[in-house]
Design an enzyme around this catalytic site. Structure first.
Site, PDB file in Angstrom:
ATOM      1  N   PRO A 138       2.302  -5.747  -3.681  1.00  0.00           N
ATOM      2  CA  PRO A 138       2.345  -4.392  -3.112  1.00  0.00           C
ATOM      3  C   PRO A 138       2.247  -3.293  -4.163  1.00  0.00           C
ATOM      4  O   PRO A 138       1.978  -2.140  -3.836  1.00  0.00           O
ATOM      5  CB  PRO A 138       3.703  -4.346  -2.386  1.00  0.00           C
ATOM      6  CG  PRO A 138       4.503  -5.449  -2.983  1.00  0.00           C
ATOM      7  CD  PRO A 138       3.530  -6.500  -3.389  1.00  0.00           C
ATOM      8  N   GLU A 143      11.427 -12.155  -3.892  1.00  0.00           N
ATOM      9  CA  GLU A 143      11.550 -10.762  -4.316  1.00  0.00           C
ATOM     10  C   GLU A 143      10.363 -10.303  -5.152  1.00  0.00           C
ATOM     11  O   GLU A 143       9.990  -9.140  -5.143  1.00  0.00           O
ATOM     12  CB  GLU A 143      12.855 -10.577  -5.111  1.00  0.00           C
ATOM     13  CG  GLU A 143      13.145  -9.144  -5.536  1.00  0.00           C
ATOM     14  CD  GLU A 143      13.389  -8.226  -4.345  1.00  0.00           C
ATOM     15  OE1 GLU A 143      13.225  -7.001  -4.514  1.00  0.00           O
ATOM     16  OE2 GLU A 143      13.735  -8.725  -3.258  1.00  0.00           O
ATOM     17  N   ARG A 186     -17.973 -12.499   3.030  1.00  0.00           N
ATOM     18  CA  ARG A 186     -19.007 -11.990   3.942  1.00  0.00           C
ATOM     19  C   ARG A 186     -20.069 -11.176   3.211  1.00  0.00           C
ATOM     20  O   ARG A 186     -21.147 -10.922   3.759  1.00  0.00           O
ATOM     21  CB  ARG A 186     -18.369 -11.169   5.068  1.00  0.00           C
ATOM     22  CG  ARG A 186     -17.767  -9.851   4.621  1.00  0.00           C
ATOM     23  CD  ARG A 186     -16.961  -9.187   5.727  1.00  0.00           C
ATOM     24  NE  ARG A 186     -17.782  -8.914   6.885  1.00  0.00           N
ATOM     25  CZ  ARG A 186     -18.591  -7.867   6.998  1.00  0.00           C
ATOM     26  NH1 ARG A 186     -18.687  -7.009   6.006  1.00  0.00           N
ATOM     27  NH2 ARG A 186     -19.287  -7.668   8.103  1.00  0.00           N
ATOM     28  N   ASP A 202     -22.057  -1.408   6.971  1.00  0.00           N
ATOM     29  CA  ASP A 202     -20.639  -1.429   7.345  1.00  0.00           C
ATOM     30  C   ASP A 202     -19.960  -0.106   7.014  1.00  0.00           C
ATOM     31  O   ASP A 202     -20.353   0.602   6.092  1.00  0.00           O
ATOM     32  CB  ASP A 202     -19.897  -2.528   6.573  1.00  0.00           C
ATOM     33  CG  ASP A 202     -20.128  -3.895   7.172  1.00  0.00           C
ATOM     34  OD1 ASP A 202     -20.538  -3.977   8.332  1.00  0.00           O
ATOM     35  OD2 ASP A 202     -19.891  -4.890   6.449  1.00  0.00           O
TER      36      ASP A 202
END
Length: 246
Positions: A89, A116, A154, A169
């Site tokens: 994160p 953690e 992809r 896209d």
């Protein structure tokens, strides 16, 4: 391309990697993958791969030894210099531009952890990239690794069959994608825009560019701040703003 994924839960990946585009890409030998349970590399007699953080605090931290050894074993067997990606994160937010960058590589290694966090030495001395798929916390990095892998695979040559699919896209052009319609032309009184039925490809192309600009202006105006508008796009955007004033 070959992808190795370090995880404590390899079974999580099988549904995603063995279906749809990912499955077809493997069948066509456009990419391969290997799931590595890094618990198998631990030297801890109890098979532990985590420990309490030095200095105290909540949670458990993944120890460096099994992850370092797993990555080194992969690199030795493959004899490559892979991009080693830590799903975290705290990493840079994943974007289409990053997917396009990674799609040029021949070998990727993803490290997806739990608990953690990671021992900092993994972050500072092993990985080449840290990636986050958004400003929220998941139970582990597995879902993030699936998302990034799908987005990258992809983009590999011929995986989608139609090269235009990836080029047009959302985000690939710097804008959100234009609206799409298919048959029937009239569904319960809801009609497809006439321009799309006209057969005039020049007008259709202009309509699509204008609609992409409208959608981006309405939903993601921040993208217009960094997108380098072409001369045609500048004229169309001015038209849109003038129309909304009237």
């Amino acid at each position: 391309m070959h992808i190795d994924i370090l995880t404590l839960f390899p079974e999580m990946f099988k549904g995603v990697f063995n279906n749809s585009i990912m499955k077809r890409a493997q069948q066509n030998e456009q990419f391969t993958y290997n799931l590595v349970d890094f618990r198998e590399y631990t030297e801890n007699k109890h098979q532990k791969v985590d420990d309490y953080p030095y200095g105290g605090g909540a949670g458990m931290v993944l120890t460096p030894q099994p992850i370092f050894d797993a990555v080194n074993d992969i690199k030795t067997k493959k004899n490559t210099k892979p991009r080693i990606i830590l799903m975290c994160p705290q990493g840079e937010t994943f974007t289409q531009k990053k997917a396009e960058e990674l799609a040029k590589e021949e070998h990727l290694i993803f490290i997806s952890g739990h608990y953690e966090g990671y021992d900092e030495r993994i972050r500072t001395h092993l990985v080449t990239d840290e990636i986050s798929i958004g400003d929220y916390i998941l139970t582990g990095g597995e879902l993030g690794a699936m998302v990034v892998s799908d987005s990258v695979v992809r983009l590999l040559p011929d995986v989608l069959g139609n090269v235009e699919s990836a080029i047009e896209d959302s985000f690939s052009t710097g804008l959100l994608e234009h609206p799409h319609y298919t048959r029937p032309a009239d569904y319960k009184g809801l009609k497809v825009p006439e321009i799309l039925l006209s057969g005039n490809h020049a007008l259709i192309d202009k309509w699509r560019k204008k609609e992409a600009l409208k959608r981006t202006l309405d939903r993601r105006p921040d993208l217009l701040e960094t997108h380098e508008l072409s001369k045609e796009e500048s004229i169309l955007l001015k038209e849109i703003k003038n129309e909304r004033k009237n």
